[in-house]
Enzyme design. Structure first.
Site, PDB file in Angstrom:
ATOM      1  CG  ASP A 227      55.135 -33.828  15.599  1.00 29.42           C
ATOM      2  OD1 ASP A 227      54.843 -33.112  16.570  1.00 29.42           O
ATOM      3  OD2 ASP A 227      54.377 -34.019  14.630  1.00 29.42           O
ATOM      4  CD  GLU A 301      53.962 -34.287  20.240  1.00 29.82           C
ATOM      5  OE1 GLU A 301      53.245 -33.302  20.442  1.00 29.82           O
ATOM      6  OE2 GLU A 301      54.054 -34.833  19.125  1.00 29.82           O
TER       7      GLU A 301
END
Length: 614
Positions: A227, A301
């Site tokens: 993330d 990401e």
């Protein structure tokens, strides 16, 4: 209990021997809060995921990616982690996670888990220790050095250290109160105030996360989706940058008054994104993953532009994949999609990395709804009842055609739960029920992501559309009679028509479209094929046309028999225009199209087909 790694990749029969499993894998994102509820409390859980593994087997994906299930106050849907080595009671136990890993591997499915290294929860023991410690002491300074604490500016330090803005809206700094009750330093949070950013210049932070990687790898996980992979390292001196970052795009509202600042211009890079130091972190992590023989994968990401900078994350020795948001953001537009595919393949080729293709995830308005807007290239941050309502039927048709484009492209494809059902966004969710911190921090100006996180519909006639599962039969069973709590977010009435029990084994359904696409993709080895634009390609006329060539060549041998596999050329033709287009007649045979796409030798608007060239 621990489970070993999967010994036989689901795609082994079609992969070239030298390719790791993830090169052409189709990976299905599970948002555990909203996938399936096995214990009847209205919240999805790991036992619910395990109960629905047969559904995912039947669909034909290669792996699942689990959004966070760790111990968390759930201020940001689990992306505020208080303990990276345990499961939040909302979702079950660590034993449940291990059982899910074992069951998934037994079903031939790999498992990727989310990792959130940019920030922790404010409830993490490190942060509570930092707040409780006296910053004037050596121990206090050491505790605070794990995070980004800074003194304020102006008289008494009453102003934030700089003008950085939170992705979720409002300032990216919150002031603390020292243990003796006086105002103290400020801490950085690029997201919600409950998500303090870690200091990745601290060796202890780096050691901790390498240990977390090994904790889950030892239990058999097959990789990590990282993330905010571009956000860990901040520019030295924390210089001002008054543009609020956006979700996915990395460009948002300019709150500084300096119009010349351009977050996409890497001559003046965003000081808290895409700093050079992040790459050293991932080179170290790559070495950790290399200690394990089951080919674990790291997926970034990273909201990074231009695309050439994104592919720096997947250079040899760093990450293995990075989400391709350029493709996602192109919308339903042939020119934009053509450009996105071209530049993606070019940049991937420069670093020798496979591409990834994705249309939706837990941070985006579902593409079945975005494609039904009057401007199908728009990327709104949520939709509410007062906003333009998508044309649901049009968006559904376009989403099915988009699946044929995505799954026809070489590389790895990511599906968000419900894509295979054609699920639209919940665009009329009651504002009083919204939980996304974006909605709160922007005072409702942005609806946020709750609309794409609404629980899955499994059974059309059941309360909550069978989100609470009653038996081990899964989606066919309906809810446990008299025991189900309402889902944590209500589904719209329209979800009944999309429920899994109305689609599985139903000819012409979106589920069956996806299942057949995945089967043909695997049979023809499209994921590792060679891409070329076709002579039929005319994006200015709304036509996308490309070929994927598989078999033959240096690696064209059957893995079992050793016999040479003949070269096969698949033509993917998509009509994004307003008028029907002619399809090839003499040198290609249609092998797959969706409902009513082909009529009288023509491909209808908002549709696609695959052809096997003779």
């Amino acid at each position: 209990m621990t489970t070993g790694p999967l010994s036989t990749p689901p795609s082994e029969a079609r992969n070239r021997p030298e390719n790791p499993w993830w090169v052409d894998a189709v990976i299905y994102q599970v948002y555990p809060r909203s996938f399936a509820d096995a214990d009847g409390d209205g919240m999805g859980d790991l036992a619910g995921v395990m109960q629905q593994l047969p559904y995912l087997e039947q669909l034909g994906v290669d792996a699942i990616w689990l959004s966070p299930f760790y111990v968390s106050p759930q201020r940001d849907g689990g992306y505020d982690v208080a303990d990276y080595r345990d499961v939040d009671p909302l979702f079950g136990t660590l034993e449940d996670a291990e059982a899910l890993l074992e069951a998934a591997h037994g079903a031939g499915l790999r498992v990727i888990v989310d990792l959130v290294p940019n920030h922790t929860s404010s409830a993490h023991p490190w942060f509570t220790e930092a707040l409780a410690a006296d910053p004037a002491t050596e121990a206090g300074r050491a505790a605070r050095d794990r995070y980004m604490f800074r003194p304020g500016q102006g008289p008494g330090g009453a102003q934030p250290p700089n003008n950085w803005q939170s992705t979720f809206g409002g300032p990216a700094w919150t002031r603390t109160v020292d243990p003796h009750g006086t105002p103290g330093d400020w801490y950085l949070h690029l997201f919600d105030s409950s998500q303090p950013d870690l200091n990745w210049d601290n060796p202890g932070v780096r050691d901790e996360f390498e240990d977390i990687l090994r904790f889950w790898l030892d239990r058999g996980v097959d990789g990590f989706r990282v993330d905010v992979a571009h956000g860990l390292v901040k520019a030295e001196g924390l210089p001002d940058h008054g543009i609020r970052p956006g979700m996915i795009t990395d460009s948002g509202e300019d709150v500084s008054g300096h119009a010349e600042e351009n977050p996409g211009d890497h001559a003046h890079p965003v000081p808290y994104h895409d700093q050079e130091g992040v790459h050293a972190v991932y080179r170290d992590w790559n070495q950790v993953l290399a200690e394990y023989s089951h080919e674990p994968v790291m997926v970034a990401e990273a909201w990074v532009s231009p695309l050439e900078r994104l592919f720096r994350y997947v250079r040899p020795g760093e990450m293995h994949q990075a989400f391709n948001f350029t493709f996602l953001l192109a919308g339903w537009d042939a020119v934009r999609l053509s450009d996105a595919i071209t530049v993606s393949l070019e940049e991937a080729g420069k670093v020798g990395a496979p591409n990834t293709w994705v249309l939706s995830n837990h941070d985006t308005v579902r593409h079945a709804s975005r494609f039904g807007l009057s401007d199908p290239t728009r990327y709104p941050n949520g939709l509410g009842a007062e906003d333009e309502q998508p044309d649901e039927a049009l968006g559904w048709r376009r989403a099915r055609a988009a699946a044929m484009i995505e799954l026809g492209l070489p590389g790895s494809a990511y599906l968000y739960q419900g894509d295979e059902l054609g699920l639209p966004e919940h665009t009329t969710l009651d504002d009083a029920l919204r939980q996304d911190p974006t909605f709160v921090r922007t005072a409702g100006a942005e609806k946020g992501r709750d609309g794409c996180r609404v629980p899955m519909p499994w059974h059309a006639e059941a309360p909550g559309f069978g989100f609470t599962l009653g038996t081990d039969e899964g989606y066919d069973a309906g809810p446990a009679a008299g025991t189900a709590t309402a889902p944590w977010l209500p589904q719209p009435e329209s979800f009944g028509a999309y429920a899994a029990d109305r689609q599985v084994d139903v000819e012409g359904s979106t589920f069956e479209l996806y299942r057949e696409l995945l089967g043909v993709r695997g049979e023809l080895d499209l994921g590792t094929g060679a891409f070329a634009w076709s002579g039929l390609h005319s994006p200015e006329l709304g036509v996308l046309a490309f070929t994927v060539t598989t078999g033959g060549g240096q690696h064209g041998h059957d893995l079992d028999s050793g016999e040479r596999v003949p070269e096969q050329v698949v033509l993917v033709l998509a009509n994004l225009g307003e008028t029907a287009v002619d399809v090839p007649e003499d040198d290609a045979a249609a092998i797959f199209s969706h409902h009513e796409a082909l009529q009288d030798g023509q491909l209808m608007p908002d549709s696609a087909a695959w052809f096997l060239k003779r």
